[in-house]
Design a protein around this motif. Structure first.
Motif, PDB file in Angstrom:
ATOM      1  N   LYS A   1      48.528   2.312 -25.088  1.00  0.00           N
ATOM      2  CA  LYS A   1      49.336   2.847 -23.955  1.00  0.00           C
ATOM      3  C   LYS A   1      49.130   4.036 -23.482  1.00  0.00           C
ATOM      4  O   LYS A   1      49.126   5.112 -24.362  1.00  0.00           O
ATOM      5  CB  LYS A   1      50.727   2.417 -24.250  1.00  0.00           C
ATOM      6  CG  LYS A   1      50.973   0.956 -24.284  1.00  0.00           C
ATOM      7  CD  LYS A   1      52.674   0.617 -24.632  1.00  0.00           C
ATOM      8  CE  LYS A   1      52.705  -0.735 -24.762  1.00  0.00           C
ATOM      9  NZ  LYS A   1      54.360  -1.046 -24.752  1.00  0.00           N
TER      10      LYS A   1
ATOM     11  N   ASP B   1      48.396   6.765 -26.915  1.00  0.00           N
ATOM     12  CA  ASP B   1      49.112   6.346 -28.183  1.00  0.00           C
ATOM     13  C   ASP B   1      48.258   5.651 -29.107  1.00  0.00           C
ATOM     14  O   ASP B   1      48.431   4.298 -29.238  1.00  0.00           O
ATOM     15  CB  ASP B   1      50.308   5.375 -27.948  1.00  0.00           C
ATOM     16  CG  ASP B   1      51.391   5.403 -29.180  1.00  0.00           C
ATOM     17  OD1 ASP B   1      50.995   5.727 -30.182  1.00  0.00           O
ATOM     18  OD2 ASP B   1      52.352   4.808 -28.900  1.00  0.00           O
TER      19      ASP B   1
ATOM     20  N   ASN C   1      51.646   0.679 -19.664  1.00  0.00           N
ATOM     21  CA  ASN C   1      52.098   2.251 -19.848  1.00  0.00           C
ATOM     22  C   ASN C   1      53.265   2.327 -20.293  1.00  0.00           C
ATOM     23  O   ASN C   1      54.309   1.651 -19.741  1.00  0.00           O
ATOM     24  CB  ASN C   1      51.205   2.944 -19.157  1.00  0.00           C
ATOM     25  CG  ASN C   1      49.773   3.145 -19.010  1.00  0.00           C
ATOM     26  OD1 ASN C   1      48.989   3.207 -20.187  1.00  0.00           O
ATOM     27  ND2 ASN C   1      49.148   2.822 -17.804  1.00  0.00           N
ATOM     28  N   TYR C   2      53.648   3.408 -20.875  1.00  0.00           N
ATOM     29  CA  TYR C   2      54.983   3.729 -21.223  1.00  0.00           C
ATOM     30  C   TYR C   2      55.691   4.265 -19.831  1.00  0.00           C
ATOM     31  O   TYR C   2      54.888   4.323 -18.595  1.00  0.00           O
ATOM     32  CB  TYR C   2      54.988   5.220 -22.201  1.00  0.00           C
ATOM     33  CG  TYR C   2      54.688   4.532 -23.531  1.00  0.00           C
ATOM     34  CD1 TYR C   2      55.531   3.585 -24.269  1.00  0.00           C
ATOM     35  CD2 TYR C   2      53.453   5.090 -23.962  1.00  0.00           C
ATOM     36  CE1 TYR C   2      55.124   3.418 -25.457  1.00  0.00           C
ATOM     37  CE2 TYR C   2      53.127   4.623 -25.215  1.00  0.00           C
ATOM     38  CZ  TYR C   2      53.981   3.739 -26.043  1.00  0.00           C
ATOM     39  OH  TYR C   2      53.722   3.379 -27.422  1.00  0.00           O
ATOM     40  N   LYS C   3      56.999   4.092 -19.858  1.00  0.00           N
ATOM     41  CA  LYS C   3      57.858   4.427 -18.596  1.00  0.00           C
ATOM     42  C   LYS C   3      57.342   5.698 -17.989  1.00  0.00           C
ATOM     43  O   LYS C   3      57.560   5.845 -16.659  1.00  0.00           O
ATOM     44  CB  LYS C   3      59.245   4.534 -18.927  1.00  0.00           C
ATOM     45  CG  LYS C   3      60.246   4.227 -17.921  1.00  0.00           C
ATOM     46  CD  LYS C   3      61.615   4.255 -18.689  1.00  0.00           C
ATOM     47  CE  LYS C   3      62.746   4.025 -17.382  1.00  0.00           C
ATOM     48  NZ  LYS C   3      62.721   5.180 -16.493  1.00  0.00           N
TER      49      LYS C   3
ATOM     50  N   ALA D   1      50.847   7.607 -22.007  1.00  0.00           N
ATOM     51  CA  ALA D   1      52.129   8.577 -21.692  1.00  0.00           C
ATOM     52  C   ALA D   1      51.727   9.886 -20.951  1.00  0.00           C
ATOM     53  O   ALA D   1      50.664  10.266 -21.194  1.00  0.00           O
ATOM     54  CB  ALA D   1      52.879   8.761 -23.132  1.00  0.00           C
TER      55      ALA D   1
END
Length: 204
Positions: free
Chosen positions: A76, A96, A32-34, A78
């Motif tokens: 992913k 996303d 996944n995103y940060k 967010a």
């Protein structure tokens, strides 16, 4: 989604991606995103809320492959955090589906349009005509017979379930990038969600 005539046709309709979807055996290694990786506890709070409402399910990657097939779309995830005026935190999970090519597999042939001021006044005139005669005059000018309400539906998009055949395109890694999440209801990031919600608003 077949056109209904509620909204005008989409301009420059994109070509629908008909390429075979990816292999879950490979896609399960996506992370996944940060925003999610750095704040898994915050993500857990929001994800569990969706799970409790049956908008999502926690599943194992083996279940995904055995139940949904060998190919699909993994997007992913967010996380957006926003502090409200009262100090509480609003959390929002976004899939996303653009970069995962999930949205490119969706056909949306109508372009949603928002009401303009002239549309609002036109609707009021039509309501007046049915209540006060052909010239739109009120029967009783001493009282107001209109009330306006703002309807703000919690988890609005999620009130629409995803059709069973398309669930294989609604997978994300969980907040720890270990197992999977199956999103059984529409969420922010779904290409067709605004149009479907617009149709509901139009019906109301």
């Amino acid at each position: 989604i077949p056109p209904s005539g509620v909204f005008p046709p989409a301009v420059d309709q994109e070509v629908v991606n008909s390429d075979p979807a990816g292999e879950f055996e490979t896609l399960k290694f996506l992370t996944n995103y940060k925003s999610v990786r750095d704040q898994p506890d915050e993500a857990t709070i929001e994800i569990n809320r969706y799970v409790e409402k049956n908008f999502a399910k926690r599943v194992k990657w083996s279940w995904v492959k055995d139940t949904l097939g060998t190919t699909g779309t993994v997007s992913k995830m967010a996380l957006i955090l926003k502090e409200k005026e009262d100090g509480s935190v609003k959390r929002r999970i976004i899939l996303d589906m653009r970069r995962s090519f999930g949205n490119s597999r969706a056909r949306v042939e109508e372009r949603i349009t928002l009401p303009r001021l002239v549309d609002v006044t036109s609707m009021l005139q039509e309501i007046e005509k049915t209540r006060g005669g052909p010239k739109g005059k009120r029967e009783n000018t001493n009282t107001d017979d209109f009330k306006f309400y703002l309807l703000d539906m919690q988890d609005a998009f999620c009130h629409f379930p995803v059709i069973k055949q398309e669930l294989r395109h609604c997978i994300t890694p969980d907040e720890h990038d270990e197992e999977a999440l199956l999103w059984t209801a529409m969420l922010f990031g779904y290409k067709a969600a605004p149009l479907i919600m617009g149709r509901l608003s139009s019906a109301v």
